[in-house]
Design a protein around this motif. Sequence first.
Motif, PDB file in Angstrom:
ATOM      1  N   LYS A  10      48.824 -60.730 -17.614  1.00 19.90           N
ATOM      2  CA  LYS A  10      48.659 -61.042 -19.139  1.00 19.90           C
ATOM      3  C   LYS A  10      49.574 -59.971 -19.818  1.00 19.90           C
ATOM      4  N   ARG A  11      50.512 -58.977 -19.021  1.00 25.57           N
ATOM      5  CA  ARG A  11      51.352 -58.012 -19.592  1.00 25.57           C
ATOM      6  C   ARG A  11      50.511 -57.229 -20.515  1.00 25.57           C
ATOM      7  N   ARG A  12      49.309 -56.809 -19.913  1.00 27.99           N
ATOM      8  CA  ARG A  12      48.327 -55.991 -20.798  1.00 27.99           C
ATOM      9  C   ARG A  12      48.041 -54.561 -20.158  1.00 27.99           C
ATOM     10  N   LEU A  13      48.788 -54.338 -19.071  1.00 23.71           N
ATOM     11  CA  LEU A  13      48.690 -52.661 -18.390  1.00 23.71           C
ATOM     12  C   LEU A  13      50.243 -52.284 -18.406  1.00 23.71           C
ATOM     13  N   HIS A  14      50.653 -51.486 -19.434  1.00 21.91           N
ATOM     14  CA  HIS A  14      52.149 -51.062 -19.604  1.00 21.91           C
ATOM     15  C   HIS A  14      52.135 -49.638 -18.988  1.00 21.91           C
ATOM     16  N   PHE A  15      53.352 -49.507 -18.531  1.00 29.95           N
ATOM     17  CA  PHE A  15      53.846 -47.947 -18.002  1.00 29.95           C
ATOM     18  C   PHE A  15      55.437 -48.099 -18.333  1.00 29.95           C
ATOM     19  N   ASP A  16      55.799 -46.574 -18.241  1.00 31.46           N
ATOM     20  CA  ASP A  16      57.077 -46.385 -18.659  1.00 31.46           C
ATOM     21  C   ASP A  16      58.251 -47.077 -17.324  1.00 31.46           C
ATOM     22  N   SER A  17      59.208 -47.372 -18.036  1.00 29.91           N
ATOM     23  CA  SER A  17      60.010 -48.308 -17.069  1.00 29.91           C
ATOM     24  C   SER A  17      60.811 -47.385 -15.909  1.00 29.91           C
ATOM     25  N   GLY A  18      60.784 -46.033 -16.023  1.00 31.62           N
ATOM     26  CA  GLY A  18      61.020 -44.810 -15.260  1.00 31.62           C
ATOM     27  C   GLY A  18      60.132 -44.711 -14.243  1.00 31.62           C
TER      28      GLY A  18
ATOM     29  N   ALA B  64      56.947 -59.678  -9.590  1.00 32.12           N
ATOM     30  CA  ALA B  64      57.144 -60.331 -10.710  1.00 32.12           C
ATOM     31  C   ALA B  64      55.925 -60.613 -11.587  1.00 32.12           C
ATOM     32  N   GLU B  65      54.767 -60.079 -11.324  1.00 32.98           N
ATOM     33  CA  GLU B  65      53.676 -59.887 -12.084  1.00 32.98           C
ATOM     34  C   GLU B  65      53.555 -58.380 -12.634  1.00 32.98           C
ATOM     35  N   VAL B  66      54.032 -57.234 -11.966  1.00 35.26           N
ATOM     36  CA  VAL B  66      54.022 -55.990 -12.152  1.00 35.26           C
ATOM     37  C   VAL B  66      55.014 -55.636 -13.287  1.00 35.26           C
ATOM     38  N   GLU B  67      56.464 -55.953 -13.056  1.00 34.18           N
ATOM     39  CA  GLU B  67      57.456 -55.550 -13.482  1.00 34.18           C
ATOM     40  C   GLU B  67      57.533 -55.805 -15.063  1.00 34.18           C
ATOM     41  N   PRO B  68      57.110 -57.142 -15.656  1.00 34.57           N
ATOM     42  CA  PRO B  68      56.955 -57.305 -17.023  1.00 34.57           C
ATOM     43  C   PRO B  68      56.374 -56.262 -17.906  1.00 34.57           C
ATOM     44  N   ASN B  69      55.484 -55.432 -17.042  1.00 31.33           N
ATOM     45  CA  ASN B  69      54.638 -54.540 -17.916  1.00 31.33           C
ATOM     46  C   ASN B  69      55.448 -53.104 -18.077  1.00 31.33           C
ATOM     47  N   MET B  70      56.778 -53.152 -17.536  1.00 33.33           N
ATOM     48  CA  MET B  70      57.389 -51.805 -17.919  1.00 33.33           C
ATOM     49  C   MET B  70      57.902 -51.943 -19.423  1.00 33.33           C
ATOM     50  N   VAL B  71      57.845 -50.726 -19.764  1.00 35.20           N
ATOM     51  CA  VAL B  71      58.438 -50.719 -21.342  1.00 35.20           C
ATOM     52  C   VAL B  71      59.241 -49.204 -21.413  1.00 35.20           C
ATOM     53  N   ASP B  72      59.806 -49.106 -22.497  1.00 40.39           N
ATOM     54  CA  ASP B  72      60.670 -47.791 -22.704  1.00 40.39           C
ATOM     55  C   ASP B  72      59.557 -47.452 -23.646  1.00 40.39           C
ATOM     56  N   SER B  73      58.969 -46.490 -22.867  1.00 41.73           N
ATOM     57  CA  SER B  73      57.840 -45.358 -23.765  1.00 41.73           C
ATOM     58  C   SER B  73      58.264 -44.655 -24.755  1.00 41.73           C
ATOM     59  N   TRP B  74      59.427 -44.166 -24.880  1.00 35.86           N
ATOM     60  CA  TRP B  74      59.893 -43.500 -25.698  1.00 35.86           C
ATOM     61  C   TRP B  74      60.341 -44.068 -26.891  1.00 35.86           C
TER      62      TRP B  74
ATOM     63  N   ILE C   7      49.517 -46.422 -19.402  1.00 33.59           N
ATOM     64  CA  ILE C   7      49.285 -45.596 -18.207  1.00 33.59           C
ATOM     65  C   ILE C   7      50.344 -44.384 -19.081  1.00 33.59           C
ATOM     66  N   LEU C   8      49.712 -43.642 -19.302  1.00 32.88           N
ATOM     67  CA  LEU C   8      50.495 -42.220 -20.028  1.00 32.88           C
ATOM     68  C   LEU C   8      51.227 -41.278 -18.970  1.00 32.88           C
ATOM     69  N   GLU C   9      50.465 -40.835 -18.127  1.00 31.55           N
ATOM     70  CA  GLU C   9      50.709 -40.005 -17.018  1.00 31.55           C
ATOM     71  C   GLU C   9      50.547 -40.201 -15.708  1.00 31.55           C
ATOM     72  N   THR C  10      51.288 -39.982 -14.964  1.00 34.64           N
ATOM     73  CA  THR C  10      50.699 -39.963 -13.188  1.00 34.64           C
ATOM     74  C   THR C  10      51.321 -38.807 -12.685  1.00 34.64           C
ATOM     75  N   HIS C  11      50.333 -38.251 -11.563  1.00 38.96           N
ATOM     76  CA  HIS C  11      50.875 -37.006 -10.837  1.00 38.96           C
ATOM     77  C   HIS C  11      50.427 -37.502  -9.348  1.00 38.96           C
ATOM     78  N   GLN C  12      50.983 -36.791  -8.434  1.00 42.23           N
ATOM     79  CA  GLN C  12      50.761 -36.733  -7.196  1.00 42.23           C
ATOM     80  C   GLN C  12      50.878 -35.261  -6.363  1.00 42.23           C
ATOM     81  N   PHE C  13      49.702 -35.208  -5.793  1.00 35.44           N
ATOM     82  CA  PHE C  13      49.665 -33.910  -5.064  1.00 35.44           C
ATOM     83  C   PHE C  13      49.643 -33.809  -3.424  1.00 35.44           C
ATOM     84  N   LYS C  14      50.004 -32.568  -2.950  1.00 35.47           N
ATOM     85  CA  LYS C  14      50.003 -32.801  -1.712  1.00 35.47           C
ATOM     86  C   LYS C  14      49.106 -31.281  -1.012  1.00 35.47           C
TER      87      LYS C  14
END
Length: 258
Positions: free
Chosen positions: A194-202, A61-71, A119-126
């Motif tokens: 506060k909905r101040r840390l946005h990231f793409d909904s995907g 409930a706290e994290v999900e409202p920060n999701m946006v359609d970045s496109w 949050i513009l980009e995320t990457h994970q490496f192994k």
Amino acid sequence: KNPVKCHDRKTRQIVTLDDAEAAGYDRFDREDLLAEYSDDEYANLFDGKFIDDSGSYFPIAEVEPNMVDSWEVWDDFSPFAARPYEGPVWIGYDPSFTGDNAALVVIAPPTNPLRPYRILETHQFKYLKPYEQAQKIKKICERYNVVFIGIDNTGNGISVAEHVADFFPALTRLNYNPELKIKMGLRVKELFQKRRLHFDSGQLIIIKSFLSIKKAMTSGGGHKTLVTSRSAATGHGDLAWAIMNGMENAPIIDNTTT
């Protein structure tokens, strides 16, 4: 199983892995899926069950409202361009340890106090050696105007940080302890609220990574800290920690009111 038209006029249907199998779909190995995902993740992804976030420090409930359609809303960000974003950015990096993923995030601080962090980009490496991990960070520095890098400086991170210092001497080395983890968590938690840390909904992996973080007491010392549960999809909460590492450049208290 049957489609239902809901009050918002959207039609929804829940299809479980069992439903798909009964309908003739056989391009999966159930044993592999059970081995790859935790019980809760398997139930959510393949049995249509809701995730129990009651024990998480970052509930949905706290994290999900920060999701946006970045496109649609980030008109100054072009992810496939040689220079995706012209403004200054921060990098957060969580190095890999045995069995973990390494995680890298690119964060755009707001140019206007009333706008959110992004949050513009995320990457994970192994399975990357420390030098190879540093090279991933260097490639990001070549594409963006990087003004801050925060790296977990414990364990394998010490070696990664040394390599990064060769091309970015001003990096911030974060020596984790219970108090620092709580401080990092409080900062990001307030921004989410506060909905101040946005990231793409995907980027659902961001939600799952934060859901894996729980509040706990240290063994012996009795200090409050944050711990993470491990899974194949989220590693050890790596993306969440990378984001918190990158946000170390932000004020601990967000005084902005919107």
